[in-house]
Design a protein around this motif. Sequence first.
Motif, PDB file in Angstrom:
ATOM      1  N   GLU A   1       1.416 -17.780 109.743  1.00 17.53           N
ATOM      2  CA  GLU A   1       2.229 -18.123 108.745  1.00 17.53           C
ATOM      3  C   GLU A   1       3.857 -17.926 109.105  1.00 17.53           C
ATOM      4  O   GLU A   1       4.066 -17.041 109.948  1.00 17.53           O
ATOM      5  CB  GLU A   1       1.899 -17.593 107.509  1.00 17.53           C
ATOM      6  N   GLU A   2       4.609 -18.674 108.521  1.00 16.75           N
ATOM      7  CA  GLU A   2       5.950 -18.594 108.650  1.00 16.75           C
ATOM      8  C   GLU A   2       6.586 -17.361 108.161  1.00 16.75           C
ATOM      9  O   GLU A   2       6.001 -16.714 107.466  1.00 16.75           O
ATOM     10  CB  GLU A   2       7.002 -19.945 108.043  1.00 16.75           C
ATOM     11  N   LEU A   3       7.994 -16.928 108.793  1.00 21.13           N
ATOM     12  CA  LEU A   3       8.426 -15.676 108.354  1.00 21.13           C
ATOM     13  C   LEU A   3       9.793 -15.853 108.649  1.00 21.13           C
ATOM     14  O   LEU A   3      10.216 -16.720 109.324  1.00 21.13           O
ATOM     15  CB  LEU A   3       7.965 -14.506 109.459  1.00 21.13           C
ATOM     16  N   CYS A   4      10.711 -15.320 107.665  1.00 21.52           N
ATOM     17  CA  CYS A   4      11.919 -15.496 107.778  1.00 21.52           C
ATOM     18  C   CYS A   4      12.434 -14.417 108.901  1.00 21.52           C
ATOM     19  O   CYS A   4      11.959 -13.336 109.242  1.00 21.52           O
ATOM     20  CB  CYS A   4      12.497 -15.301 106.452  1.00 21.52           C
ATOM     21  N   VAL A   5      13.846 -14.529 109.320  1.00 17.04           N
ATOM     22  CA  VAL A   5      14.589 -13.861 110.264  1.00 17.04           C
ATOM     23  C   VAL A   5      14.197 -12.171 110.093  1.00 17.04           C
ATOM     24  O   VAL A   5      13.794 -11.699 111.105  1.00 17.04           O
ATOM     25  CB  VAL A   5      15.737 -14.266 110.717  1.00 17.04           C
ATOM     26  N   CYS A   6      14.727 -11.902 108.954  1.00 17.40           N
ATOM     27  CA  CYS A   6      14.563 -10.410 108.731  1.00 17.40           C
ATOM     28  C   CYS A   6      13.017  -9.894 108.501  1.00 17.40           C
ATOM     29  O   CYS A   6      13.092  -8.743 108.990  1.00 17.40           O
ATOM     30  CB  CYS A   6      15.444 -10.168 107.393  1.00 17.40           C
TER      31      CYS A   6
ATOM     32  N   ARG B   1      13.065 -23.921 108.759  1.00 16.76           N
ATOM     33  CA  ARG B   1      12.937 -24.326 107.356  1.00 16.76           C
ATOM     34  C   ARG B   1      14.147 -23.259 106.797  1.00 16.76           C
ATOM     35  O   ARG B   1      13.719 -22.356 106.524  1.00 16.76           O
ATOM     36  CB  ARG B   1      11.561 -24.604 106.809  1.00 16.76           C
ATOM     37  N   ARG B   2      14.946 -24.338 106.244  1.00 16.08           N
ATOM     38  CA  ARG B   2      16.033 -23.434 105.366  1.00 16.08           C
ATOM     39  C   ARG B   2      15.498 -23.314 104.031  1.00 16.08           C
ATOM     40  O   ARG B   2      15.077 -24.324 103.308  1.00 16.08           O
ATOM     41  CB  ARG B   2      17.573 -23.823 105.507  1.00 16.08           C
ATOM     42  N   GLU B   3      15.465 -22.086 103.298  1.00 20.37           N
ATOM     43  CA  GLU B   3      15.436 -21.996 101.979  1.00 20.37           C
ATOM     44  C   GLU B   3      16.197 -20.873 101.345  1.00 20.37           C
ATOM     45  O   GLU B   3      16.005 -19.914 101.358  1.00 20.37           O
ATOM     46  CB  GLU B   3      13.853 -21.422 101.677  1.00 20.37           C
ATOM     47  N   GLY B   4      17.371 -21.471 100.565  1.00 19.56           N
ATOM     48  CA  GLY B   4      18.633 -20.815 100.234  1.00 19.56           C
ATOM     49  C   GLY B   4      19.284 -20.020 101.361  1.00 19.56           C
ATOM     50  O   GLY B   4      19.353 -20.425 102.396  1.00 19.56           O
ATOM     51  N   LYS B   5      19.166 -18.841 101.337  1.00 22.67           N
ATOM     52  CA  LYS B   5      19.758 -18.049 102.455  1.00 22.67           C
ATOM     53  C   LYS B   5      19.124 -17.637 103.472  1.00 22.67           C
ATOM     54  O   LYS B   5      19.509 -17.402 104.357  1.00 22.67           O
ATOM     55  CB  LYS B   5      20.515 -16.542 101.909  1.00 22.67           C
ATOM     56  N   SER B   6      17.740 -17.861 103.351  1.00 21.55           N
ATOM     57  CA  SER B   6      16.924 -17.429 104.300  1.00 21.55           C
ATOM     58  C   SER B   6      16.447 -18.509 105.131  1.00 21.55           C
ATOM     59  O   SER B   6      16.492 -19.654 104.830  1.00 21.55           O
ATOM     60  CB  SER B   6      15.519 -17.010 103.824  1.00 21.55           C
ATOM     61  N   VAL B   7      16.176 -18.385 106.455  1.00 25.76           N
ATOM     62  CA  VAL B   7      15.581 -19.387 107.530  1.00 25.76           C
ATOM     63  C   VAL B   7      14.252 -18.930 107.544  1.00 25.76           C
ATOM     64  O   VAL B   7      14.080 -17.863 108.228  1.00 25.76           O
ATOM     65  CB  VAL B   7      16.576 -19.533 108.442  1.00 25.76           C
TER      66      VAL B   7
END
Lengths: 129, 129
Positions: free
Chosen positions: A56-61, A90-96
């Motif tokens: 699954e996708e994960l954000c950078v942090c 995929r950008r979602e608000g402040k998260s990528v």
Amino acid sequence: MKEQDLCCEEACVHPEHIEAAKSHMPDEDSLFSLAELFKVFSDSTRIRIMCALADEELCVCDIADLLGVSQSAISHQLRLLRASHLVRTRREGKSVFYSLDDHHVHSILREGLDHIGHTSKGREENENV
Amino acid sequence: MKEQDLCCEEACVHPEHIEAAKSHMPDEDSLFSLAELFKVFSDSTRIRIMCALADEELCVCDIADLLGVSQSAISHQLRLLRASHLVRTRREGKSVFYSLDDHHVHSILREGLDHIGHTSKGREENENV
DNA sequence: TCAACATATGAACATATACTCATATGTTTC
DNA sequence: GAAACATATGAGTATATGTTCATATGTTGA
């Protein structure tokens, strides 16, 4: 003298084998790209990133937290992965959010795991590199 | 402060995703070995050696001659390939013949070629690394 | 045993690279 | 617009790595 090292200048070389091998070599560009691709797989941080993204996708942090590596280091590595078309964003608000961009990632990792599984079984004798 | 970088200390992290990802990660040893394995594939000289050996064994000077690389350099690289169980040797008189030691070499190279084939098709846009 | 040859290897050097630190960019909320 | 936050990136540094050079090891034939 020193032109091409001139090792076995006469008898040893097998010209017919060399020609045969030459004929089925990928072109220089492909060989270079191949090395570049595997270079991306050659760092355990990047491997861990790809494994983390396997399902699954994960954000950078998320990735930084999961791997215990700084955000900056992760970001630098993600850049390489993206440049090699191995992950997409995929950008979602402040998260990528990052996810795998290619089914080859799975195949390549699987083949690799398979290989090390085989070699670690009963061949510890020549670990003396 | 600087403990683990503390990026997105609260809202951003997705603990359930992190746990899920953690659960299917290979163990640390495997990850390290994987990186080591791909490191061997990450140099174009070694890739070329493996491609040259794809169909038939060659002696060291054949390889050096074929690739236009010094005998010493080839020998150093062959050592790495052998240590990773990717090639094997057979001595015949003064010559030493090398051949691929593992079907994974073919599979890994093929997957890699497949990947670069796909990415080079219509996606030259983000070559700006 | 010695010369000739094929291969292996240690040291040295130049380059590549993974990380840290500082800071820039981009997004949201106020 | 400003502050807060998530991510990206440039510079600097320490380490890893690929090659060359010199030489060692191993094999054959005289």
